[in-house]
Scaffold this motif. Structure first.
Motif, PDB file in Angstrom:
ATOM      1  N   PHE A  88       0.842  -1.202   0.000  1.00 25.28           N
ATOM      2  CA  PHE A  88       0.000   0.000   0.000  1.00 25.28           C
ATOM      3  C   PHE A  88       0.877   1.251   0.000  1.00 25.28           C
ATOM      4  O   PHE A  88       1.996   1.245   0.513  1.00 25.28           O
ATOM      5  CB  PHE A  88      -0.957  -0.015   1.195  1.00 25.28           C
ATOM      6  CG  PHE A  88      -2.031  -1.055   1.027  1.00 25.28           C
ATOM      7  CD1 PHE A  88      -3.071  -0.848   0.138  1.00 25.28           C
ATOM      8  CD2 PHE A  88      -1.969  -2.256   1.715  1.00 25.28           C
ATOM      9  CE1 PHE A  88      -4.046  -1.815  -0.054  1.00 25.28           C
ATOM     10  CE2 PHE A  88      -2.940  -3.232   1.532  1.00 25.28           C
ATOM     11  CZ  PHE A  88      -3.987  -3.014   0.647  1.00 25.28           C
TER      12      PHE A  88
ATOM     13  N   THR B 166      -5.572   5.284   1.076  1.00 27.14           N
ATOM     14  CA  THR B 166      -4.322   4.689   0.608  1.00 27.14           C
ATOM     15  C   THR B 166      -4.591   4.133  -0.790  1.00 27.14           C
ATOM     16  O   THR B 166      -5.751   3.987  -1.210  1.00 27.14           O
ATOM     17  CB  THR B 166      -3.813   3.600   1.577  1.00 27.14           C
ATOM     18  OG1 THR B 166      -2.604   3.016   1.063  1.00 27.14           O
ATOM     19  CG2 THR B 166      -4.836   2.492   1.789  1.00 27.14           C
TER      20      THR B 166
ATOM     21  N   SER C 284      -3.201   1.257  -4.069  1.00 24.54           N
ATOM     22  CA  SER C 284      -2.348   0.129  -4.443  1.00 24.54           C
ATOM     23  C   SER C 284      -2.279   0.059  -5.959  1.00 24.54           C
ATOM     24  O   SER C 284      -3.181   0.542  -6.649  1.00 24.54           O
ATOM     25  CB  SER C 284      -2.874  -1.179  -3.860  1.00 24.54           C
ATOM     26  OG  SER C 284      -4.102  -1.553  -4.440  1.00 24.54           O
TER      27      SER C 284
ATOM     28  N   THR D 125      -9.175   2.598   5.285  1.00 27.21           N
ATOM     29  CA  THR D 125      -8.449   1.726   6.207  1.00 27.21           C
ATOM     30  C   THR D 125      -9.258   1.496   7.481  1.00 27.21           C
ATOM     31  O   THR D 125     -10.212   2.223   7.767  1.00 27.21           O
ATOM     32  CB  THR D 125      -7.106   2.361   6.621  1.00 27.21           C
ATOM     33  OG1 THR D 125      -7.365   3.593   7.302  1.00 27.21           O
ATOM     34  CG2 THR D 125      -6.220   2.611   5.417  1.00 27.21           C
TER      35      THR D 125
ATOM     36  N   SER E 134       3.639   1.385   3.057  1.00 24.83           N
ATOM     37  CA  SER E 134       3.764  -0.059   2.898  1.00 24.83           C
ATOM     38  C   SER E 134       4.380  -0.625   4.168  1.00 24.83           C
ATOM     39  O   SER E 134       5.103   0.067   4.891  1.00 24.83           O
ATOM     40  CB  SER E 134       4.649  -0.376   1.698  1.00 24.83           C
ATOM     41  OG  SER E 134       5.930   0.156   1.888  1.00 24.83           O
TER      42      SER E 134
ATOM     43  N   SER F 257       9.044   0.731   6.510  1.00 26.43           N
ATOM     44  CA  SER F 257       7.858   1.334   5.896  1.00 26.43           C
ATOM     45  C   SER F 257       8.242   2.279   4.760  1.00 26.43           C
ATOM     46  O   SER F 257       7.376   2.777   4.056  1.00 26.43           O
ATOM     47  CB  SER F 257       7.036   2.073   6.948  1.00 26.43           C
ATOM     48  OG  SER F 257       7.801   3.082   7.547  1.00 26.43           O
TER      49      SER F 257
ATOM     50  N   THR G 183      -1.350  -2.112   5.930  1.00 22.07           N
ATOM     51  CA  THR G 183      -0.653  -0.845   5.736  1.00 22.07           C
ATOM     52  C   THR G 183      -0.358  -0.274   7.121  1.00 22.07           C
ATOM     53  O   THR G 183      -0.919  -0.733   8.123  1.00 22.07           O
ATOM     54  CB  THR G 183      -1.485   0.138   4.873  1.00 22.07           C
ATOM     55  OG1 THR G 183      -0.791   1.385   4.744  1.00 22.07           O
ATOM     56  CG2 THR G 183      -2.855   0.403   5.475  1.00 22.07           C
TER      57      THR G 183
ATOM     58  N   THR H 232      -7.402  -2.788   5.023  1.00 17.62           N
ATOM     59  CA  THR H 232      -7.951  -1.862   4.034  1.00 17.62           C
ATOM     60  C   THR H 232      -9.282  -2.362   3.494  1.00 17.62           C
ATOM     61  O   THR H 232      -9.628  -3.536   3.641  1.00 17.62           O
ATOM     62  CB  THR H 232      -6.980  -1.692   2.839  1.00 17.62           C
ATOM     63  OG1 THR H 232      -6.834  -2.955   2.197  1.00 17.62           O
ATOM     64  CG2 THR H 232      -5.647  -1.155   3.278  1.00 17.62           C
TER      65      THR H 232
END
Lengths: 212, 212
Positions: free
Chosen positions: A29, A182, A184, A192, B31, B50, B182, B192
């Motif tokens: 993400f 977020t 992807s 989230t 991430s 991250s 995430t 998510t």
């Protein structure tokens, strides 16, 4: 779970759009931000970026990857001229307009995508009025990444605007409550749901869930 | 919405931990990956990162920011010696173990955090058996970021392992279905929920939601 195994040589055989979607999915993400800039002719520009990352807290530094060969090329030109740019978190209520900024417009994306430019008295770059978390940055360093010609820009945070009710007593900002999304791969947007905040990890010490 | 406004000069007045939480929150969702490496003495190492981001699809390149002064310092040493490392998506079912790898252990984090090393025949670096999306990388480029001494490592993807039921017909990988989490700030983990995938943006063309 049955895994597929792919080698770098397989990627070369992929159809181009398949490869782009696939490889862009790998890192996990991503943050979803609109970058606001202004040209020497005074035209505002807005571009969606997912390669934005924390580089340091003191001084506060943020990195941004720019592909010179793709749509947000005005972003790079404008930052190199004016030195200032803004990051604006993308909210649930305008993520489609944010995605639409990636189209190649002749006019300002603010106008084309029905978003509102907003200015502070600290610098020249436009913020997005609709965004709930806004960051003003000054260009501090630039790196050319030899291997594929992408560019890393490092910005120093000069100011931030944050809703007062999402800032915790320990400085944690509840961006989920604020409504940040977020993303992807290239085109997927997600809300989230917090699992938990965890205490600072030490050997032989049980993790504790921190109340938000 | 009532906004608080902070200047860079305010950050300097913040208490240190407050500042760290606050500034680390700014970039948005991140991430969440475990980086697997191995030392010249054969000891495996695992560290949570991250700051991992897409750099290019052809060749497939991924960037990683390493802070030499914080816990995952073995990661940098090991990558410089062996040139290979792995990225392993963090899943809902082991995110607490993943967070725990940030403690300063003398032994391997695999052992200390009850995660299982797994090897391929392509390179020396360990994967995390519990992870559902695993990427093997070879070091391709290194940059020293003058402004605060952090290091950007660029890895070339040499292989990936992905569950076959999350790869779409157009190459999009459904990392949400796969169970990737995430994170935000330093210690908050989130699942998510997809809003939608959106079609490629063109001027004067309505966006369409893509079925996943």
């Amino acid at each position: 779970m049955k895994f597929n195994h792919y080698l770098a040589s397989d990627f070369e055989q992929f159809e181009k759009q398949f490869r782009t979607n696939f490889i862009n999915s790998l890192t996990g993400f991503k943050s979803a931000n609109l970058v606001g800039t202004i040209g020497s002719d005074g035209q505002t520009n807005l571009a969606i970026f997912s390669q934005v990352f924390h580089l340091g807290a003191n001084p506060a530094l943020i990195g941004l990857i720019v592909r010179p060969d793709t749509a947000p090329r005005h972003t790079l030109e404008n930052i190199m001229i004016n030195r200032y740019f803004t990051l604006n978190h993308i909210g649930i209520d305008f993520y489609k307009q944010a995605h639409q900024t990636s189209a190649r417009y002749q006019v300002s994306e603010f106008e084309a995508c029905n978003l509102t430019p907003e200015f502070s008295n600290r610098h020249i770059a436009p913020y997005v009025k609709e965004s709930h978390l806004k960051i003003g940055l000054e260009l501090a360093e630039r790196h050319h990444l030899e291997i594929n010609g992408t560019i890393l820009l490092i910005g120093k945070v000069v100011e931030v605007f944050i809703p007062e009710d999402v800032i915790g007593a320990d400085g944690y900002i509840d961006i989920e409550k604020a409504g940040s999304v977020t993303c992807s791969s290239l085109d997927s947007y997600h809300t989230t749901c917090r699992l938990s905040r965890l205490s600072y990890a030490k050997p032989d010490k049980e993790l504790i869930e921190i109340q938000v």
